[in-house]
Design an enzyme around this catalytic site. Structure first.
Site, PDB file in Angstrom:
ATOM      1  N   ARG A 117      -9.256  12.048  12.072  1.00  0.00           N
ATOM      2  CA  ARG A 117      -7.809  11.918  12.328  1.00  0.00           C
ATOM      3  C   ARG A 117      -7.090  13.278  12.252  1.00  0.00           C
ATOM      4  NH1 ARG A 117      -5.612   6.922   8.936  1.00  0.00           N
ATOM      5  NH2 ARG A 117      -3.849   7.213  10.350  1.00  0.00           N
ATOM      6  N   ARG A 145      -7.674  -3.197   9.348  1.00  0.00           N
ATOM      7  CA  ARG A 145      -6.798  -4.128  10.070  1.00  0.00           C
ATOM      8  C   ARG A 145      -7.472  -4.680  11.333  1.00  0.00           C
ATOM      9  NH1 ARG A 145      -2.627  -3.373   6.713  1.00  0.00           N
ATOM     10  NH2 ARG A 145      -1.904  -1.255   6.354  1.00  0.00           N
ATOM     11  N   LYS A 166      -4.638   5.947  14.446  1.00  0.00           N
ATOM     12  CA  LYS A 166      -4.685   5.269  13.145  1.00  0.00           C
ATOM     13  C   LYS A 166      -6.125   5.316  12.613  1.00  0.00           C
ATOM     14  CE  LYS A 166      -0.380   4.281  12.921  1.00  0.00           C
ATOM     15  NZ  LYS A 166       0.445   4.932  11.919  1.00  0.00           N
ATOM     16  N   GLY A 184      -5.287   7.789   5.276  1.00  0.00           N
ATOM     17  CA  GLY A 184      -4.437   8.778   5.936  1.00  0.00           C
ATOM     18  C   GLY A 184      -3.171   9.027   5.130  1.00  0.00           C
ATOM     19  N   ARG A 223       2.832   5.933  -3.296  1.00  0.00           N
ATOM     20  CA  ARG A 223       3.995   6.731  -3.714  1.00  0.00           C
ATOM     21  C   ARG A 223       4.275   6.589  -5.211  1.00  0.00           C
ATOM     22  NH1 ARG A 223       4.166   5.637   1.588  1.00  0.00           N
ATOM     23  NH2 ARG A 223       5.463   6.855   3.031  1.00  0.00           N
ATOM     24  N   GLN A 283       4.489   9.208   7.327  1.00  0.00           N
ATOM     25  CA  GLN A 283       3.597  10.093   6.563  1.00  0.00           C
ATOM     26  C   GLN A 283       4.038  11.544   6.705  1.00  0.00           C
ATOM     27  OE1 GLN A 283      -0.363   9.228   7.936  1.00  0.00           O
ATOM     28  NE2 GLN A 283      -0.397   7.206   6.985  1.00  0.00           N
ATOM     29  N   ASP A 307       1.698  -1.054  11.936  1.00  0.00           N
ATOM     30  CA  ASP A 307       0.380  -1.493  11.461  1.00  0.00           C
ATOM     31  C   ASP A 307       0.062  -2.934  11.861  1.00  0.00           C
ATOM     32  OD1 ASP A 307      -0.153   0.951  10.280  1.00  0.00           O
ATOM     33  OD2 ASP A 307       0.706   0.376   8.351  1.00  0.00           O
ATOM     34  N   LYS A 350       0.834  -1.209   0.000  1.00  0.00           N
ATOM     35  CA  LYS A 350       0.000   0.000   0.000  1.00  0.00           C
ATOM     36  C   LYS A 350       0.874   1.266   0.000  1.00  0.00           C
ATOM     37  CE  LYS A 350      -2.909   0.713   3.585  1.00  0.00           C
ATOM     38  NZ  LYS A 350      -2.657   2.004   4.261  1.00  0.00           N
TER      39      LYS A 350
HETATM   40  C1  S3P Z   1       2.415   4.826   6.211  1.00  0.00           C
HETATM   41  C2  S3P Z   1       2.904   5.232   7.416  1.00  0.00           C
HETATM   42  C3  S3P Z   1       2.354   4.795   8.702  1.00  0.00           C
HETATM   43  C4  S3P Z   1       1.415   3.594   8.552  1.00  0.00           C
HETATM   44  C5  S3P Z   1       0.490   3.735   7.383  1.00  0.00           C
HETATM   45  C6  S3P Z   1       1.299   3.875   6.094  1.00  0.00           C
HETATM   46  C7  S3P Z   1       3.060   5.320   4.979  1.00  0.00           C
HETATM   47  O1  S3P Z   1       1.618   5.864   9.253  1.00  0.00           O
HETATM   48  O2  S3P Z   1       0.671   3.410   9.727  1.00  0.00           O
HETATM   49  O3  S3P Z   1      -0.357   2.617   7.273  1.00  0.00           O
HETATM   50  O4  S3P Z   1       2.800   4.759   3.891  1.00  0.00           O
HETATM   51  O5  S3P Z   1       3.834   6.278   5.081  1.00  0.00           O
HETATM   52  P1  S3P Z   1       2.312   6.987  10.202  1.00  0.00           P
HETATM   53  O6  S3P Z   1       3.185   7.815   9.372  1.00  0.00           O
HETATM   54  O7  S3P Z   1       1.152   7.773  10.756  1.00  0.00           O
HETATM   55  O8  S3P Z   1       3.024   6.207  11.263  1.00  0.00           O
END
Ligand code: S3P
Length: 450
Positions: A129, A403, A354, A101, A33, A176, A327, A28
């Site tokens: 969120r 999840r 999350k 997110g 990206r 993120q 995750d 994912k």
């Molecule tokens: C992700 C970063 C994580 C993860 C999310 C995917 C990413 O989140 O929990 O499922 O692809 O950068 P956080 O940056 O909030 O930790």
């Protein structure tokens, strides 16, 4: 996209041995990206193995709205014709990121340093969120944002007309946030620097380098210092997305707790910033092996083989491992219920923000199924009941969290009585083939109408 239809309750019941090969979908994080960087490159990027879950499809639609030409050619096969760094057009309508997110936060970064305005929304989970973690650093570049109280969506971001590069230390371990700052830095002149105290998933750094950006990473006393030179011309790429370790976690964990199981999960990306769950399971005594270890597209990859493991013991999961398995705590807490002794998960406060408050969601669902759990702001401890000691028989609230729903479906495969979730629909955000894949291995999952 921001609404969900009628809930689809799902029930999973005690399964015979799980056997066979589990071909899980593409990663994912890398799928999001691929579309974003493809949209900011000049020319045609080709992607294979893209995850076609709702989250990523929302990102594809968003990139079209910002002016990129994004086309699905076949199963997991996509073409993106980018508009170049700084070339985003202003979207005509609200951008709906659904449940994602990662999607919304990274896209905010991508547009923050262009002179355009965009309004973002999402489903009830995403609208709850916090976005301040991204709008704070993009404000340093000169972007403005106007959201609901608490920095919640819907939110309008006005991109900076004359962006200035920033030096930013992430206040929480978040890939993120790090990625949003780097993506914003792409269209700022000069060097943008991000410092993270703990290493989080580094796909953005690896992929930016792959697309031809000048980016360096240095481990210092301050932490990981990432320096990006702004305003590069990104060169289109051919990307084969590795399969998602976070999705592999579900068939792997199911095989470990269902008697007689032996499951092969091929081609899993094992980037060290993502593989913490597998290390933890092996420490607990899981019969989990890496076969055919190799490197593909700059990422370590292996086939995972998981077999029933009746002798797993609870452990204290080291705090410094949290980012590499953030995750995976929900499904680990299910495995922990089938181990002997306590499994302590510490330093996990990020789980509270999350897709749901995952500490609360797991605690309530585990309790409903006869498992004792202790929890606090940043920890949870599961008291294991051994391989055949988990009662089950309860219904867990999925809380629009894929999840959480999948974790309880895994639990029902080995508990004494069936386990239900009130809504299995969120599973489609990251793992649309979860049900046929698991039933193909021998699991029993039933849907009922509410
Ligand atoms: C992700 C970063 C994580 C993860 C999310 C995917 C990413 O989140 O929990 O499922 O692809 O950068 P956080 O940056 O909030 O930790």
């Amino acid at each position: 996209m921001s609404g969900h239809g009628t809930p689809i309750p799902m029930t999973s019941r005690k399964s015979g041995p799980l056997k066979g090969v589990a071909d899980v979908p593409g990663d994912k994080s890398i799928s999001h990206r691929s579309l974003l960087l493809g949209a900011m490159a000049v020319g045609e990027t080709r992607v294979t193995g893209l995850l076609e879950g709702e989250d990523v499809l929302a990102t594809a639609a968003a990139m079209r709205a910002f002016g990129a030409d994004v086309e699905r050619l076949g199963d997991g096969e996509w073409r993106v014709n980018g508009v170049g760094v700084g070339g985003f057009a202003e979207p005509e309508d609200v951008i709906d990121c659904g449940n994602a997110g990662t999607g919304v936060r990274l896209i905010m970064g991508c547009m923050a340093t262009s002179p355009i305005t965009a309004t973002f929304t999402g489903d009830a989970s995403l609208r709850s969120r916090p976005m301040g973690r991204v709008t704070d650093p993009i404000a340093l570049f000169g972007a403005q944002s106007y959201g609901r109280t608490g920095g919640r969506l819907p939110m309008t971001v006005v991109g900076a007309k004359n962006p200035i590069p920033v030096r930013y230390r992430t206040p929480m371990a978040s890939a993120q946030v790090k990625s949003a700052v780097l993506l914003a830095g792409l269209n700022a002149p000069g060097e943008t620097v991000v410092i993270e105290a703990e290493a989080t998933r580094d796909h953005t750094e690896r992929m930016l380098a792959g697309f031809g950006a000048e980016i360096s990473v240095e481990d210092t006393d301050e932490g990981r210092v990432i320096t990006l030179v702004g305003q590069p011309e990104l060169k289109p790429q051919t990307i084969a997305v590795p399969r998602d370790p976070s999705s592999a976690a579900f068939p792997v964990c199911a095989a470990l707790i269902v008697p007689g199981s032996d499951v092969l999960v091929p081609n899993i990306g094992l980037n060290p910033t993502r593989a913490g769950l597998f290390t933890t399971l092996i420490e607990m005594g899981a019969d989990l092996t890496y076969e055919n270890e190799r490197e593909e597209g700059g990422e370590p990859v292996a086939d995972l083989r998981a077999r029933f493991s009746p002798d797993m013991k609870g452990i204290r999961v080291p705090e410094e491992r949290a980012a590499s398995m953030i995750d995976e705590y929900p499904v680990l807490s299910v495995v922990a219920a089938f181990a002997t002794g306590k499994t302590e998960m510490v330093g996990v406060h990020e789980l509270r923000v999350k897709e749901s408050d995952r500490i609360d969601a797991m605690a309530r669902g585990l309790e409903a199924n006869g498992v004792t759990i202790e929890e606090g702001r940043d920890f949870m401890t599961v008291h294991g009941l051994g391989p055949d000691g988990v009662p089950g028989g309860g219904t867990a609230a999925a809380r629009l969290d894929h999840r959480i729903a999948m974790s309880f479906m895994v639990m029902g495969m080995a508990s004494q009585s069936p386990v239900s979730v009130d809504d299995g629909q969120p599973i489609a955000t990251s793992f649309p083939i979860f049900e046929p894949l698991m039933t193909g291995l021998g699991a029993t999952i039933e849907r009922s109408t509410a």
